[in-house]
Design a protein around this motif. Structure first.
Motif, mmCIF file in Angstrom:
data_model
loop_
_atom_site.group_PDB
_atom_site.id
_atom_site.type_symbol
_atom_site.label_atom_id
_atom_site.label_comp_id
_atom_site.label_asym_id
_atom_site.label_seq_id
_atom_site.Cartn_x
_atom_site.Cartn_y
_atom_site.Cartn_z
ATOM 1 N N ASN A 80 58.088 -137.226 53.599
ATOM 2 C CA ASN A 80 57.634 -137.448 52.230
ATOM 3 C C ASN A 80 56.853 -136.296 51.615
ATOM 4 O O ASN A 80 56.452 -136.382 50.458
ATOM 5 C CB ASN A 80 56.771 -138.718 52.169
ATOM 6 C CG ASN A 80 57.562 -139.949 52.552
ATOM 7 O OD1 ASN A 80 58.734 -140.079 52.208
ATOM 8 N ND2 ASN A 80 56.930 -140.854 53.287
ATOM 9 N N THR A 81 56.618 -135.228 52.375
ATOM 10 C CA THR A 81 55.882 -134.095 51.819
ATOM 11 C C THR A 81 56.798 -132.877 51.707
ATOM 12 O O THR A 81 57.767 -132.740 52.462
ATOM 13 C CB THR A 81 54.668 -133.725 52.681
ATOM 14 O OG1 THR A 81 55.107 -133.131 53.910
ATOM 15 C CG2 THR A 81 53.807 -134.947 52.976
ATOM 16 N N VAL A 82 56.442 -131.989 50.795
ATOM 17 C CA VAL A 82 57.236 -130.777 50.586
ATOM 18 C C VAL A 82 57.282 -129.935 51.856
ATOM 19 O O VAL A 82 58.327 -129.388 52.223
ATOM 20 C CB VAL A 82 56.662 -129.972 49.402
ATOM 21 C CG1 VAL A 82 57.249 -128.563 49.365
ATOM 22 C CG2 VAL A 82 56.936 -130.703 48.092
ATOM 23 N N ALA A 83 56.155 -129.820 52.551
ATOM 24 C CA ALA A 83 56.116 -128.999 53.765
ATOM 25 C C ALA A 83 57.084 -129.518 54.817
ATOM 26 O O ALA A 83 57.821 -128.744 55.448
ATOM 27 C CB ALA A 83 54.694 -128.960 54.317
ATOM 28 N N GLU A 84 57.103 -130.833 55.004
ATOM 29 C CA GLU A 84 58.023 -131.419 55.989
ATOM 30 C C GLU A 84 59.469 -131.229 55.555
ATOM 31 O O GLU A 84 60.343 -130.885 56.363
ATOM 32 C CB GLU A 84 57.701 -132.912 56.152
ATOM 33 C CG GLU A 84 56.334 -133.192 56.747
ATOM 34 C CD GLU A 84 55.827 -134.588 56.420
ATOM 35 O OE1 GLU A 84 56.572 -135.356 55.753
ATOM 36 O OE2 GLU A 84 54.697 -134.915 56.802
#
Length: 511
Positions: free
Chosen positions: A237-241
């Motif tokens: 759910n995060t941009v980094a992931e």
């Protein structure tokens, strides 16, 4: 009433049942969306829809996600229903009748959907989004879980949904049962405790694990690709992931944020034809990976009158912890030097001719610090510095903390003779936030980026190596210098006892 268990032979007869023509997809008309987005429990979050509702299912299809996932339980009276948790409105689904459960509607007014209703809704006007059937383990017994599995596979075939179906489960026996019932089914295991080679040996098709499992076992990514095992990760759910999984070429990414992932897809290097060839995500605590990193060691000033001694494999100066690399300069005497620090260099296959280099970093603060993300030639094809070139992806000096610089050095263009090609970019929070420092290099030009903003380019003039020595392999360096001709131009703060550069990841792509 008690549900009968069907042997495989009898199940085959059931699977041949007739299906309404307007719901059964034709295989030659199916063209799954060419993106990795699997909507987790449907596309529910952005528009405030109930999870696992038919509304969230329809929205995932409208977004043209490559898949939409939903969770299957069986009620006390043997109804197959869709709900993520084993409880609905504080009632245990397996111990409650369907009539009792549907007394409470979903938040949008829908009733708790049955598997048949959900599947038919998923087939309607859909030829691009896989239906991902998650068969939940039973809290009552293993036999009951296998009984549910038989009923799910039977219904999928009876409704003509098999060409659109993917099956997933945390129960390994359920996964194997699906394959026994339908050898052509695509089945992925969820629990994260088996390697891709084990999955292949048991005839399953994919690993669908929490993304952290792959961070702990990065070799499983390579292993899966080698064995043609589908790679899926949840719940992302995060941009980094997302960026990490996209960089590593995952087939599927299961997310509560399908719209966000769709936006990231447009920005990913893969969308521009880049392929990840080398990376370090710094997921193993301790010293930097010795297979990826070496050290330049010494305290001779490095041609710039620097004050630090670069140590080798000293965790005081180079340490991986909690997913980050920490390069630390410390005020401590070592030989004739007043500071220690680290200068890491890529090794093994860590040099490249052309490519895109990305380093996500947060810079140190303090007058006198001089952090750098840069590249030097491996073979020094045209002789010593600066004839064989230098590429500075990012440099910063502590007395000018809100500006980062990118530069190139060649025999014709370098700071010693006042002809260096360089440019600075104002970046007010370089010392308090992570930023992406990147460089793209081909035979014609080198482009420099901060957070994907192109701000400096150096072009090949075609006049030979004195101006363009960048036709040879270069490797990457990460370091903090203290003082020196540039870093110490306005002195070193007498109170500077410690300076830290944090690196979130390093990724190298090639075409």
């Amino acid at each position: 009433m008690k549900q009968r268990l069907f042997p495989v032979a009898i199940l085959g007869v059931l699977l041949s049942g007739s299906v309404p023509a307007n719901t059964q997809p034709s295989k030659n008309k199916i063209s799954f969306s060419k993106n990795p987005i699997v909507a987790h429990r449907g596309a529910f979050k952005k528009n405030g829809l109930p999870e696992n509702s038919i509304a969230s299912l329809k929205h995932a299809i409208a977004l043209k996600c490559t898949g939409t996932e939903f969770d299957i339980h069986m009620t006390a009276d043997d109804s197959l229903v869709i709900n993520h948790d084993p409880h609905y409105n504080k009632l245990t689904i397996e111990k409650t009748t369907y009539a009792e459960l549907i007394k409470t509607p979903l938040s949008n007014g829908e009733k708790l959907p049955t598997l048949q209703e959900y599947t038919l809704a998923g087939l309607k006007n859909n030829r691009s989004t896989r239906l991902v059937f998650e068969i939940k383990p039973s809290g009552i017994s293993k036999d009951r879980a296998l009984q549910v599995t038989e009923r799910v596979v039977s219904l999928v075939h009876r409704l003509g949904a098999a060409p659109m179906a993917v099956y997933i489960s945390f129960d390994y026996d359920v996964c194997k049962k699906v394959k026994q019932l339908d050898p052509q089914a695509h089945v992925q295991y969820l629990n994260g405790d088996k390697s891709p080679e084990e999955i292949k040996a048991d005839g399953l098709d994919g690993v669908d694990y929490h993304y952290s499992v792959f961070q702990k076992h990065p070799d499983w990514i390579t292993q899966a690709k080698k064995n043609n095992i589908a790679l899926n990760a949840w719940t992302v759910n995060t941009v980094a992931e997302m960026d990490w999984l996209l960089a590593n070429g995952f087939d599927f990414i299961t997310t509560n944020e399908p719209e966000l992932l769709a936006e990231q897809l447009k920005k990913t290097p893969a969308s521009k034809g880049w392929k990840l060839t080398w990376s370090d995500e710094f997921n193993q605590n301790g010293l930097p990976d010795e297979h990826k990193w070496g050290y330049d060691v010494g305290g001779h000033g490095w041609g710039n009158k620097e004050l630090q001694y670069y140590t080798k494999a000293d965790s005081n100066n180079a340490l991986v912890k909690n997913g980050k690399l920490f390069i630390t300069a410390l005020k401590q005497n070592h030989d004739k030097n007043t500071y220690t620090s680290a200068r890491l260099i890529t090794k093994g296959k860590g040099d490249w001719l052309y490519g895109r280099v990305e380093v996500s970093a947060k810079l140190p603060a303090g007058r006198g610090v001089w952090p750098a993300i840069w590249m030097l030639p491996t073979d020094w094809k045209y002789g010593g510095w600066p004839a064989s070139g230098e590429i500075d992806i990012m440099e910063n000096v502590g007395y000018n903390p809100d500006t980062v610089f990118s530069s190139v050095h060649t025999k014709s263009f370098n700071h010693v003779i006042g002809t260096q090609k360089t440019k600075g970019l104002f970046l007010k929070d370089a010392g308090s936030n992570f930023h992406l420092y990147a460089m793209e290099w081909n035979r014609n030009r080198i482009d420099f980026f901060v957070d994907d903003q192109l701000f400096f380019s150096f072009r090949n003039t075609g006049k030979g190596f004195k101006e363009w020595p960048f036709d040879q392999r270069f490797h990457l360096l990460l370091n903090i210098a203290i003082g020196g001709n540039w870093g110490g131009l306005k002195g070193v703060d007498a109170q500077l006892d410690k300076a830290v550069m944090e690196v979130d990841y390093v990724r190298v792509f090639q075409k």
